[in-house]
Design a protein around this motif. Sequence first.
Motif, short mmCIF file in Angstrom:
data_model
loop_
_atom_site.label_atom_id
_atom_site.label_comp_id
_atom_site.label_asym_id
_atom_site.label_seq_id
_atom_site.Cartn_x
_atom_site.Cartn_y
_atom_site.Cartn_z
N GLU A 226 0.83 -1.20 0.00
CA GLU A 226 0.00 0.00 0.00
C GLU A 226 0.87 1.25 0.00
O GLU A 226 0.62 2.21 -0.74
CB GLU A 226 -0.92 -0.01 1.22
N ALA A 227 1.92 1.24 0.82
CA ALA A 227 2.83 2.39 0.88
C ALA A 227 3.64 2.52 -0.40
O ALA A 227 3.77 3.61 -0.97
CB ALA A 227 3.75 2.25 2.09
N ALA A 228 4.19 1.42 -0.87
CA ALA A 228 5.08 1.45 -2.03
C ALA A 228 4.34 1.88 -3.30
O ALA A 228 4.84 2.71 -4.06
CB ALA A 228 5.71 0.08 -2.23
N PHE A 229 3.16 1.31 -3.53
CA PHE A 229 2.44 1.63 -4.76
C PHE A 229 1.52 2.83 -4.61
O PHE A 229 0.99 3.33 -5.60
CB PHE A 229 1.65 0.41 -5.23
N GLY A 230 1.34 3.29 -3.37
CA GLY A 230 0.55 4.51 -3.18
C GLY A 230 1.24 5.71 -3.79
O GLY A 230 0.59 6.70 -4.14
N GLN A 231 2.56 5.63 -3.89
CA GLN A 231 3.36 6.69 -4.54
C GLN A 231 4.33 6.00 -5.51
O GLN A 231 5.53 6.13 -5.38
CB GLN A 231 4.13 7.50 -3.50
N LEU A 236 11.67 4.28 -3.53
CA LEU A 236 11.27 3.58 -2.31
C LEU A 236 11.66 4.37 -1.06
O LEU A 236 10.95 4.33 -0.05
CB LEU A 236 11.90 2.19 -2.26
N ARG A 237 12.76 5.09 -1.12
CA ARG A 237 13.19 5.84 0.06
C ARG A 237 12.17 6.91 0.43
O ARG A 237 12.11 7.34 1.59
CB ARG A 237 14.56 6.47 -0.18
N GLN A 238 11.38 7.34 -0.55
CA GLN A 238 10.32 8.31 -0.28
C GLN A 238 9.01 7.62 0.07
O GLN A 238 8.36 7.96 1.04
CB GLN A 238 10.12 9.22 -1.50
N SER A 239 8.62 6.62 -0.74
CA SER A 239 7.31 6.00 -0.56
C SER A 239 7.23 5.17 0.71
O SER A 239 6.15 5.03 1.30
CB SER A 239 6.96 5.14 -1.78
N LEU A 240 8.36 4.62 1.16
CA LEU A 240 8.34 3.75 2.34
C LEU A 240 8.81 4.45 3.63
O LEU A 240 8.81 3.83 4.69
CB LEU A 240 9.22 2.52 2.10
#
Length: 278
Positions: A226-231, A236-240
Amino acid sequence: MTDLPAPPLPPLRDVINRHGLFATKALGQNFLFDEQLLDRIARVPGKLKGENVLEVGPGPGGLTRALLRAGANVTAIEMDKRCLPALAELSDAFPGQLTVIGGDATKIDPATLFDGPWHVAANLPYNVGTQLFTGWLSGQKWPPQWKSLTLMFQLEVAERIVAQPGTDAYGRLAVLAQWRSAPRIAMKVHRSAFTPPPKVMSAIIHVEPGTMPEGVSARMLERVTEAAFGQRRKMLRQSLKGLPGALDALEALGIDPQRRAETLSVDEFVSIARVLTK
């Protein structure tokens, strides 16, 4: 159950006309009339004689007929009350094989409907199809009580379910569908097969449960994806970064935090969730 031939049934179009039925856009309905096509769909899960099958949104009963002809014991959930009389006629034609429940499938737990395992076979209403599908895939208990899922989706959704990393279709739905089950596109269905014809092509997805990886919380995997594909366009350093411990997990696993979600394999997502589960 005897091996008597299936009773003769009136054409589906006649049933629909007699009961004054028409597909309702608000319920995501598109009816299939081609009996040969419906029989092909009913064969996708394999032999169904004596097997329990859950059908969601049977409408006037096109696929229901095919499942009953295959010898299945069908429990059908239909929220459109207009369709219930037509389904009642099918119940009379196949004594003891069909149970019809009027209600909303999103609010009914299939586990309360069957004593043993069951298959799911459905031309899912487009407006709730993905919600029901992800619900059947979720939860920590695995293997699930369902033995297989044979589901009609828009072709675009079907392609997202079986998508591979690095493709535009690859996303959260692919990871959730593939990390402990084996989905495939069993057949494509042209829009002209439906009444009314939808604007897009459709496909039958068949899913069988596989082995669940050890040491992984299903809920944690859902949170990671959800976090990774939400953005998904961000690294990944930003989305996670909002998920506690996620960046440390990337470092521990040697996953470059500058990668984007769509480049990670299903196994890599599982590895991240496993680290965070501990």
